[in-house]
Design an enzyme around this catalytic site. Structure first.
Site, mmCIF file in Angstrom:
data_model
loop_
_atom_site.group_PDB
_atom_site.id
_atom_site.type_symbol
_atom_site.label_atom_id
_atom_site.label_comp_id
_atom_site.label_asym_id
_atom_site.label_seq_id
_atom_site.Cartn_x
_atom_site.Cartn_y
_atom_site.Cartn_z
ATOM 1 N N ASP A 208 0.848 -1.189 0.000
ATOM 2 C CA ASP A 208 0.000 0.000 0.000
ATOM 3 C C ASP A 208 0.883 1.237 0.000
ATOM 4 O OD1 ASP A 208 0.305 -1.169 2.958
ATOM 5 O OD2 ASP A 208 0.328 1.006 3.055
ATOM 6 N N ASP A 210 1.809 4.675 1.896
ATOM 7 C CA ASP A 210 1.692 5.151 3.274
ATOM 8 C C ASP A 210 0.853 6.434 3.319
ATOM 9 O OD1 ASP A 210 2.613 4.179 5.854
ATOM 10 O OD2 ASP A 210 3.646 6.093 6.055
#
Ligand SMILES: [Zn+2]
Length: 268
Positions: A208, A210
């Site tokens: 992902d 941040d």
């Protein structure tokens, strides 16, 4: 029957099926039991010991993982080279989910975790300027590229205490320093490996973006787990290929990390 191992893998429970002729070995260490029973077996011609970092049932959050016991247990089985796959968040918008980063630097933002074996009996200062094994890194990068991963050779892993994720301000601060990825388990794992003169290589899978670089609501735990689950098979194949490509004789400086230092006890 394999009862010792030359290579250690510390990773998620998805890695169990890596090993052929697998058997479980229950170990105790001066630092308590490792995260779980250690599974020892083969990948091709190499003997490998696997520890599920969070325990088989995922009972240890990052700040409670028995890091010292894990590395000690691996060394006591004969392990000298460690591969450490893990999930990380990206601090760079252009480095999205699915990239593999093989970091060459680390920033420790953890607090309160036991991070040394040398608590008493005299100071032991290991060099940690370059926290990762250069030959393990080269193997990891080559294996990931050969398997078609978007691979980043080098970069800085920031290890946060967790278990919460970063605030946007923290994340922007990390990114502004030029750091690359954020995780919660890469430290003290790396320094404990160095303190036992082990080779240690991080294979960091970006799951992902941040908080400081994404534009939505921020990452959720479910999103991270879901992404990691989808990539488990591919990661397992990558780790297996890297294991087989590791040198059988170490030519790197890691094994000499304690040369000339008087140790308060004998290493296992
Ligand atoms: Zn090394």
């Amino acid at each position: 029957m394999v009862t010792s191992a030359e290579i250690g893998v510390i990773g998620g429970s998805g890695f169990y099926s890596l090993l052929d002729d697998a058997q479980e070995i229950e170990l105790s260490t001066p630092y308590g039991p490792p995260s779980d029973v250690v599974t020892v077996g083969r990948i091709g011609s190499r003997s490998v010991a696997f520890i599920p970092r969070h325990g088989r049932d995922h009972r240890f959050p990052p700040h409670h993982i028995p890091y010292r016991a894990n590395l000690w247990a691996l060394r006591s089985l004969g392990v000298r080279q460690v591969l450490a796959p893990s999930a990380v968040g990206s601090l760079r918008a252009e480095l999205g989910p699915g990239a593999i980063v093989v970091p060459d630097q680390l920033v420790d933002r953890t607090s309160g975790r036991p991070q040394t074996y040398y608590d008493e009996g005299g100071a032991v200062h290991v060099s940690f300027a370059d926290p990762y094994c250069p030959s393990g890194r080269a193997v990891a990068v080559e294996s990931a590229r050969a398997a078609g991963w978007n691979t980043v050779d080098g970069g800085t892993l920031v290890v946060i205490e967790g278990p919460r994720f970063s605030t946007r301000a923290e994340s922007r601060w990390f990114a502004g320093n030029g750091w690359t990825i954020v995780g919660m388990t890469g430290f003290p794992e790396a320094v404990l490996a160095r303190e036992l003169a082990l080779c240690y290589t991080s294979l960091s899978l970006v799951t992902d973006l941040d908080a400081g670089v994404e534009t939505g609501e921020g990452v959720t735990h479910d999103e991270v787990l879901e992404f990691f689950a989808r990539n488990v098979t591919r990661m397992r194949t990558l780790v297996a290929e890297a294991v087989e490509a590791l040198p059988s004789e170490r030519g790197c400086p890691c094994g000499a990390a304690l040369d000339g230092i008087k140790l308060p006890f004998e290493l296992p």
